[in-house]
Design an enzyme around this catalytic site. Structure first.
Site, PDB file in Angstrom:
ATOM      1  N   TYR A 146       0.841  -1.202   0.000  1.00  0.00           N
ATOM      2  CA  TYR A 146       0.000   0.000   0.000  1.00  0.00           C
ATOM      3  C   TYR A 146       0.872   1.246   0.000  1.00  0.00           C
ATOM      4  CZ  TYR A 146      -3.990  -3.014   0.762  1.00  0.00           C
ATOM      5  OH  TYR A 146      -4.961  -3.975   0.605  1.00  0.00           O
ATOM      6  N   ASN A 182     -12.365  -0.344  -5.569  1.00  0.00           N
ATOM      7  CA  ASN A 182     -12.135  -0.572  -6.990  1.00  0.00           C
ATOM      8  C   ASN A 182     -13.310  -1.362  -7.578  1.00  0.00           C
ATOM      9  OD1 ASN A 182     -11.172  -1.345  -9.527  1.00  0.00           O
ATOM     10  ND2 ASN A 182      -9.713  -2.818  -8.705  1.00  0.00           N
ATOM     11  N   CYS A 193      -6.356  -4.891  -8.067  1.00  0.00           N
ATOM     12  CA  CYS A 193      -6.209  -4.530  -6.660  1.00  0.00           C
ATOM     13  C   CYS A 193      -5.732  -5.705  -5.817  1.00  0.00           C
ATOM     14  CB  CYS A 193      -7.510  -3.952  -6.113  1.00  0.00           C
ATOM     15  SG  CYS A 193      -8.961  -4.984  -6.377  1.00  0.00           S
ATOM     16  N   HIS A 194      -5.902  -6.929  -6.316  1.00  0.00           N
ATOM     17  CA  HIS A 194      -5.425  -8.108  -5.576  1.00  0.00           C
ATOM     18  C   HIS A 194      -3.903  -8.142  -5.490  1.00  0.00           C
ATOM     19  CE1 HIS A 194      -5.516  -9.381  -9.815  1.00  0.00           C
ATOM     20  NE2 HIS A 194      -4.543 -10.226  -9.500  1.00  0.00           N
ATOM     21  N   GLU A 208      -1.311 -16.218 -10.865  1.00  0.00           N
ATOM     22  CA  GLU A 208      -0.333 -15.372 -11.549  1.00  0.00           C
ATOM     23  C   GLU A 208       1.115 -15.734 -11.203  1.00  0.00           C
ATOM     24  OE1 GLU A 208      -1.231 -11.256 -10.898  1.00  0.00           O
ATOM     25  OE2 GLU A 208      -3.281 -11.476 -11.628  1.00  0.00           O
TER      26      GLU A 208
END
Length: 169
Positions: A100, A123, A131-132, A158
């Protein structure tokens, strides 16, 4: 002037049923089954739209690990600050994570970590605006509108996290 009708459809995914909404202006929302901050659905109607078809194909490709970048017109609704945070989210690469604090730096508001976190949490286009990929400074998975198991699944997909070991598999 009449408001534009937002069309939506539900899509099956590995993280549950997603609700995807769009107009000619672009994609407005992607919601998880239990969204922490659901969209105001006034004026939404179920229906078909070419952008819903395109979003469905691209999300399917993403979940099949065949897509790393989305190519969709976006039309999220939010404040100027929220939109700046969401634009910064788009710059976080596939398989990359940032804190963050790093996101606040990217937005040009290094002391506004809480405000950046709040905008991140609101979001309306998760997955597409990733945002993850924002995690705690210590690497912990923190708050996510779709729930922490969903965040973990997306980061594992990912390659940003090692796959969880199935104790019974």
């Amino acid at each position: 002037m009449l408001p534009t009708m937002i069309l939506y459809r539900e899509l099956d995914s590995p993280v549950g049923t997603l609700t995807v909404a769009a107009t000619d202006a672009g994609l407005h929302a992607i919601e998880f089954p239990r969204n922490r901050h659901p969209a105001d659905r006034e004026g939404w109607m179920p229906g078909d739209h070419r952008l819903l078809d395109l979003a469905a194909r691209q999300l399917d490709d993403y979940f099949a690990a065949k897509r790393c970048v989305f190519d969709l017109p976006l039309a999220p609704r939010g404040t100027e600050f929220q939109r700046a945070v969401w634009v910064a989210l788009a710059g976080i690469g596939y398989g990359e994570t940032i804190s963050y604090a790093q996101l606040a730096q990217r937005v040009g508001k290094p002391t506004a970590m809480r405000a950046v976190g709040a905008a991140n949490g609101r979001n309306p286009l998760p997955i597409v605006l990733p945002c993850h990929r924002v995690i705690g400074a210590d690497g912990a998975l923190t708050g996510f509108g779709g729930g922490l198991p969903t965040k973990q699944f997306l980061l594992e997909l990912e390659g940003a996290l090692p796959k969880s070991r199935d104790l019974f598999g």
